[in-house]
Design an enzyme around this catalytic site. Structure first.
Site, PDB file in Angstrom:
ATOM      1  N   CYS A  15      -0.303  -0.531  11.765  1.00  0.00           N
ATOM      2  CA  CYS A  15       0.711   0.418  12.256  1.00  0.00           C
ATOM      3  C   CYS A  15       0.570   0.696  13.750  1.00  0.00           C
ATOM      4  O   CYS A  15       1.447   0.377  14.536  1.00  0.00           O
ATOM      5  CB  CYS A  15       0.590   1.737  11.507  1.00  0.00           C
ATOM      6  SG  CYS A  15       0.634   1.526   9.743  1.00  0.00           S
ATOM      7  N   VAL A  50       1.712   7.709   5.306  1.00  0.00           N
ATOM      8  CA  VAL A  50       0.404   7.816   4.653  1.00  0.00           C
ATOM      9  C   VAL A  50      -0.748   7.263   5.484  1.00  0.00           C
ATOM     10  O   VAL A  50      -0.613   6.274   6.188  1.00  0.00           O
ATOM     11  CB  VAL A  50       0.358   7.150   3.261  1.00  0.00           C
ATOM     12  CG1 VAL A  50       1.398   7.762   2.350  1.00  0.00           C
ATOM     13  CG2 VAL A  50       0.521   5.650   3.348  1.00  0.00           C
ATOM     14  N   ARG A  55      -5.323  24.306  24.319  1.00  0.00           N
ATOM     15  CA  ARG A  55      -4.186  23.373  24.224  1.00  0.00           C
ATOM     16  C   ARG A  55      -4.586  21.920  24.510  1.00  0.00           C
ATOM     17  O   ARG A  55      -3.746  21.103  24.851  1.00  0.00           O
ATOM     18  CB  ARG A  55      -3.055  23.820  25.173  1.00  0.00           C
ATOM     19  CG  ARG A  55      -2.272  25.020  24.626  1.00  0.00           C
ATOM     20  CD  ARG A  55      -1.283  25.583  25.612  1.00  0.00           C
ATOM     21  NE  ARG A  55      -1.937  26.127  26.798  1.00  0.00           N
ATOM     22  CZ  ARG A  55      -2.565  27.313  26.832  1.00  0.00           C
ATOM     23  NH1 ARG A  55      -2.593  28.064  25.765  1.00  0.00           N
ATOM     24  NH2 ARG A  55      -3.137  27.732  27.945  1.00  0.00           N
ATOM     25  N   ARG A  95      -7.121  -5.670   8.792  1.00  0.00           N
ATOM     26  CA  ARG A  95      -5.911  -6.129   9.491  1.00  0.00           C
ATOM     27  C   ARG A  95      -5.871  -5.613  10.928  1.00  0.00           C
ATOM     28  O   ARG A  95      -6.090  -4.434  11.172  1.00  0.00           O
ATOM     29  CB  ARG A  95      -4.658  -5.660   8.748  1.00  0.00           C
ATOM     30  CG  ARG A  95      -4.346  -6.546   7.569  1.00  0.00           C
ATOM     31  CD  ARG A  95      -3.164  -6.050   6.828  1.00  0.00           C
ATOM     32  NE  ARG A  95      -3.458  -4.784   6.160  1.00  0.00           N
ATOM     33  CZ  ARG A  95      -2.565  -4.108   5.454  1.00  0.00           C
ATOM     34  NH1 ARG A  95      -1.335  -4.536   5.350  1.00  0.00           N
ATOM     35  NH2 ARG A  95      -2.900  -2.984   4.860  1.00  0.00           N
ATOM     36  N   ASP A 102       8.539  -7.044  -6.535  1.00  0.00           N
ATOM     37  CA  ASP A 102       7.921  -7.759  -5.414  1.00  0.00           C
ATOM     38  C   ASP A 102       8.291  -9.226  -5.541  1.00  0.00           C
ATOM     39  O   ASP A 102       8.235  -9.787  -6.644  1.00  0.00           O
ATOM     40  CB  ASP A 102       6.398  -7.590  -5.415  1.00  0.00           C
ATOM     41  CG  ASP A 102       5.826  -7.851  -4.033  1.00  0.00           C
ATOM     42  OD1 ASP A 102       5.355  -6.899  -3.378  1.00  0.00           O
ATOM     43  OD2 ASP A 102       5.877  -9.025  -3.584  1.00  0.00           O
ATOM     44  N   TYR A 142       0.808  -1.218   0.000  1.00  0.00           N
ATOM     45  CA  TYR A 142       0.000   0.000   0.000  1.00  0.00           C
ATOM     46  C   TYR A 142       0.840   1.267   0.000  1.00  0.00           C
ATOM     47  O   TYR A 142       0.325   2.343  -0.272  1.00  0.00           O
ATOM     48  CB  TYR A 142      -1.016  -0.032   1.155  1.00  0.00           C
ATOM     49  CG  TYR A 142      -0.501   0.467   2.466  1.00  0.00           C
ATOM     50  CD1 TYR A 142       0.376  -0.303   3.217  1.00  0.00           C
ATOM     51  CD2 TYR A 142      -0.886   1.711   2.954  1.00  0.00           C
ATOM     52  CE1 TYR A 142       0.863   0.164   4.412  1.00  0.00           C
ATOM     53  CE2 TYR A 142      -0.397   2.185   4.154  1.00  0.00           C
ATOM     54  CZ  TYR A 142       0.476   1.417   4.879  1.00  0.00           C
ATOM     55  OH  TYR A 142       0.965   1.897   6.063  1.00  0.00           O
ATOM     56  N   LYS A 171       9.383   8.236  13.560  1.00  0.00           N
ATOM     57  CA  LYS A 171       8.253   7.452  13.043  1.00  0.00           C
ATOM     58  C   LYS A 171       7.570   6.679  14.175  1.00  0.00           C
ATOM     59  O   LYS A 171       6.338   6.644  14.285  1.00  0.00           O
ATOM     60  CB  LYS A 171       8.749   6.484  11.955  1.00  0.00           C
ATOM     61  CG  LYS A 171       7.751   5.452  11.512  1.00  0.00           C
ATOM     62  CD  LYS A 171       6.586   6.066  10.749  1.00  0.00           C
ATOM     63  CE  LYS A 171       5.497   5.057  10.500  1.00  0.00           C
ATOM     64  NZ  LYS A 171       4.389   5.587   9.731  1.00  0.00           N
TER      65      LYS A 171
HETATM   66  N1  SAJ Z   1      -8.811   5.398  16.441  1.00  0.00           N
HETATM   67  C1  SAJ Z   1      -9.541   5.595  17.609  1.00  0.00           C
HETATM   68  N2  SAJ Z   1      -9.713   6.874  18.059  1.00  0.00           N
HETATM   69  C2  SAJ Z   1      -9.201   7.958  17.387  1.00  0.00           C
HETATM   70  C3  SAJ Z   1      -8.457   7.738  16.211  1.00  0.00           C
HETATM   71  C4  SAJ Z   1      -8.275   6.447  15.754  1.00  0.00           C
HETATM   72  O1  SAJ Z   1     -10.024   4.666  18.261  1.00  0.00           O
HETATM   73  O2  SAJ Z   1      -9.428   9.086  17.852  1.00  0.00           O
HETATM   74  C5  SAJ Z   1      -8.592   4.021  15.949  1.00  0.00           C
HETATM   75  C6  SAJ Z   1      -9.103   3.796  14.527  1.00  0.00           C
HETATM   76  O3  SAJ Z   1     -10.464   3.487  14.520  1.00  0.00           O
HETATM   77  C7  SAJ Z   1      -8.229   2.654  14.073  1.00  0.00           C
HETATM   78  C8  SAJ Z   1      -6.894   2.904  14.784  1.00  0.00           C
HETATM   79  O4  SAJ Z   1      -7.190   3.807  15.831  1.00  0.00           O
HETATM   80  O5  SAJ Z   1      -8.722   1.410  14.517  1.00  0.00           O
HETATM   81  C9  SAJ Z   1      -5.792   3.430  13.913  1.00  0.00           C
HETATM   82  O6  SAJ Z   1      -6.273   4.457  13.090  1.00  0.00           O
HETATM   83  P1  SAJ Z   1      -5.494   5.795  12.708  1.00  0.00           P
HETATM   84  O7  SAJ Z   1      -6.481   6.844  12.457  1.00  0.00           O
HETATM   85  O8  SAJ Z   1      -4.469   6.117  13.729  1.00  0.00           O
HETATM   86  O9  SAJ Z   1      -4.813   5.498  11.297  1.00  0.00           O
HETATM   87  P2  SAJ Z   1      -3.907   4.373  10.610  1.00  0.00           P
HETATM   88  O10 SAJ Z   1      -3.447   3.316  11.546  1.00  0.00           O
HETATM   89  O11 SAJ Z   1      -4.665   3.967   9.426  1.00  0.00           O
HETATM   90  O12 SAJ Z   1      -2.621   5.242  10.126  1.00  0.00           O
HETATM   91  C10 SAJ Z   1      -1.612   5.646  11.039  1.00  0.00           C
HETATM   92  C11 SAJ Z   1      -1.323   7.130  10.811  1.00  0.00           C
HETATM   93  N3  SAJ Z   1      -0.467   7.634  11.885  1.00  0.00           N
HETATM   94  C12 SAJ Z   1      -0.773   8.729  12.606  1.00  0.00           C
HETATM   95  O13 SAJ Z   1      -1.777   9.363  12.429  1.00  0.00           O
HETATM   96  C13 SAJ Z   1       0.214   9.145  13.646  1.00  0.00           C
HETATM   97  C14 SAJ Z   1      -0.665   7.312   9.449  1.00  0.00           C
HETATM   98  O14 SAJ Z   1      -0.307   8.663   9.230  1.00  0.00           O
HETATM   99  C15 SAJ Z   1       0.602   6.432   9.362  1.00  0.00           C
HETATM  100  O15 SAJ Z   1       1.247   6.582   8.114  1.00  0.00           O
HETATM  101  C16 SAJ Z   1       0.146   4.997   9.496  1.00  0.00           C
HETATM  102  O16 SAJ Z   1      -0.442   4.849  10.799  1.00  0.00           O
HETATM  103  C17 SAJ Z   1       1.383   4.113   9.308  1.00  0.00           C
HETATM  104  O17 SAJ Z   1       1.517   3.550   8.200  1.00  0.00           O
HETATM  105  O18 SAJ Z   1       2.242   4.081  10.184  1.00  0.00           O
END
Ligand code: SAJ
Length: 431
Positions: free
Chosen positions: A260, A155, A246, A323, A34, A14, A206
């Site tokens: 992630c 991303v 804040r 996942r 790949d 991805y 990261k």
């Molecule tokens: N979630 C909550 N409450 C929130 C926000 C999210 O329960 O307030 C949950 C979501 O439903 C989900 C999980 O957390 O199950 C993760 O979601 P996420 O919104 O954090 O997004 P990801 O995991 O798809 O992507 C994250 C992102 N990292 C950050 O925002 C710091 C993305 O920018 C990274 O590139 C990605 O991980 C990665 O590849 O590391």
């Protein structure tokens, strides 16, 4: 060091696949590599596993333009970008075997003067320990013969192309020359700002970003528990608290999924167990949310052996990705406690259930709800927002747990449902 004209992108997942397509669009000659021949064959046949429309379009255009070729093995190029998965082992430590295998397979094609970039999330020190040492073994001096940099992807699945192009990046060089060269390279196809650092600082940055999110979600989940016990609605409290200039409390939910956020904090906790205790606790809180949600449904009256309908397999709203989804944890808890279940999701067709079993998923909401004792909302898909009580008429036990706060509590109570909203007291219809 010469200019970069040809690039090999290793790992067409991805991040790697859209990156390869964007590089081709920017005019580079790109090899998409790949080790899985099925992925290569599918792409050559014009298919793309990634569901984002923008991604499939740029990939198709890149292949048609002739600037993106596909192969299971890298050949000579000016730059190499490694974008392979870095999962955790059963013991919660970083599994770097795919990065190690990728650099080992590419090493024969890497010559003096190449730029070698790692984008995969990695523990502090991995660029040096895994990439530099593999190139040393190939007879290249990692500081003078090649330029090695760590440039983590950032991303947000669902907005991949925009985020690759526009997000700021942190670029960590093994040397200053490597950092400046990698910066110039990313500038040639990305628009976001670029901060340079050492490879170790970039690796840590990261991990810090995703750990920050995990810990803050755990805090929101802890607030939700307090609100349930204190008899107040956490959503009301969060929106009041967030009026402070804040403060920005995140949203509580049924747990944290994706490849992630539930994984990356372990790369720090595993190596720094004492300093990582806050992060370990956060992981425990977030991983316990799905089971807690089931516990609340039991508190609301769910009887052993009942059939429960699960709304949402995806880990986040409007994605087709299950996942590490909290729904997987819920399935385990349901099985352990002897419940039967059905799953609905408008975007996901299959997921792996407890014991590695394939769990089939329906996209027919009324058929899923027909005759079940209770329903649990796990994903914040737009399709679930503000569903009206009449859609739940098939739920004979009239019990609902809302893990995403998408339902209007009062409307459900008035329609005769008992509802357990995450972060608020259980609401029951008047006798
Ligand atoms: N979630 C909550 N409450 C929130 C926000 C999210 O329960 O307030 C949950 C979501 O439903 C989900 C999980 O957390 O199950 C993760 O979601 P996420 O919104 O954090 O997004 P990801 O995991 O798809 O992507 C994250 C992102 N990292 C950050 O925002 C710091 C993305 O920018 C990274 O590139 C990605 O991980 C990665 O590849 O590391």
């Amino acid at each position: 060091m010469h200019e970069v004209r040809t690039v090999a992108v290793i790992g067409l997942g991805y991040v790697g696949l859209p990156t390869a397509a964007l590089l081709a669009r920017a005019g580079f000659e790109v090899q998409g590599v790949d080790r899985d021949p099925e992925i290569i064959a599918e792409l050559e046949a014009g298919e793309c596993r990634l569901a984002e429309r923008e991604v499939t379009t740029i990939v198709r255009d890149a292949i048609e333009s002739g600037r993106l070729s596909l192969s299971v093995r890298a050949t000579r190029a000016d730059a190499f970008i490694i974008c392979v998965p870095t999962p955790i082992t059963a013991e919660n430590s970083a599994d770097m075997t795919m990065v190690a295998a990728a650099i080992k397979a590419a090493a024969p094609a890497i010559d003096k003067g190449a730029l070698v970039i790692l984008e995969s999330t990695s523990p502090i020190g991995a660029t040096r320990a895994v990439i530099a040492s593999a190139l040393s073994a190939r007879g290249l001096d990692p500081e003078t013969d090649v330029d090695i940099a760590y440039c983590p992807e950032r991303v947000f699945p669902g907005a991949t192309v925009r985020e690759i192009l526009r997000n700021d990046r942190v670029i960590g060089g093994l040397t200053e020359r490597a950092a400046s060269r990698a910066k110039l390279f990313y500038r040639s196809f990305c628009e976001g700002g670029i901060v340079t650092a050492t490879a170790e600082a970039a690796e840590f940055a990261k991990l810090m970003e995703n750990t920050f999110r995990d810990v803050n979600i755990a805090l929101a989940n802890a607030f939700a528990r307090i609100a349930e016990d204190a008899g107040v609605d956490v959503m009301e409290v969060i929106s009041a608290a967030n009026r402070h200039p804040r403060v920005n409390v995140l949203s509580p939910g049924p747990g944290v999924g994706g490849h992630c956020i539930p994984v990356d904090p372990w790369f720090l906790i595993d190596r720094f167990p004492e300093a990582g205790s806050l992060m370990r606790m956060s992981r425990k809180i977030n991983d316990g949310q799905a089971e807690r949600l089931l516990g609340r449904l039991e508190e609301a009256g769910l009887k052993k052996g009942s059939v429960v309908a699960i709304l949402g397999a995806a880990y986040r709203g409007n994605l087709d990705d299950a996942r590490e989804s909290p729904t997987g944890r819920l399935l385990s808890a349901l099985c352990e406690r002897g419940y039967a279940w059905r799953i609905h999701d408008p975007h996901v067709q299959r997921m792996t259930g407890p014991g590695g079993l394939d769990a089939s998923i329906s996209d027919d909401l009324s058929a899923t709800l027909d005759g079940v004792d209770a329903a649990i909302i796990m994903t914040d898909h737009s399709a679930y927002r503000m569903l009206s009580p009449d859609k739940f008429e098939g739920v004979t036990g009239r019990l609902i747990a809302d893990g995403r706060r998408v339902l209007h509590v009062q409307a459900f109570v008035e329609a005769g449902f008992t509802i357990a909203p995450l972060g608020a007291p259980i609401a029951r219809p008047r006798p």
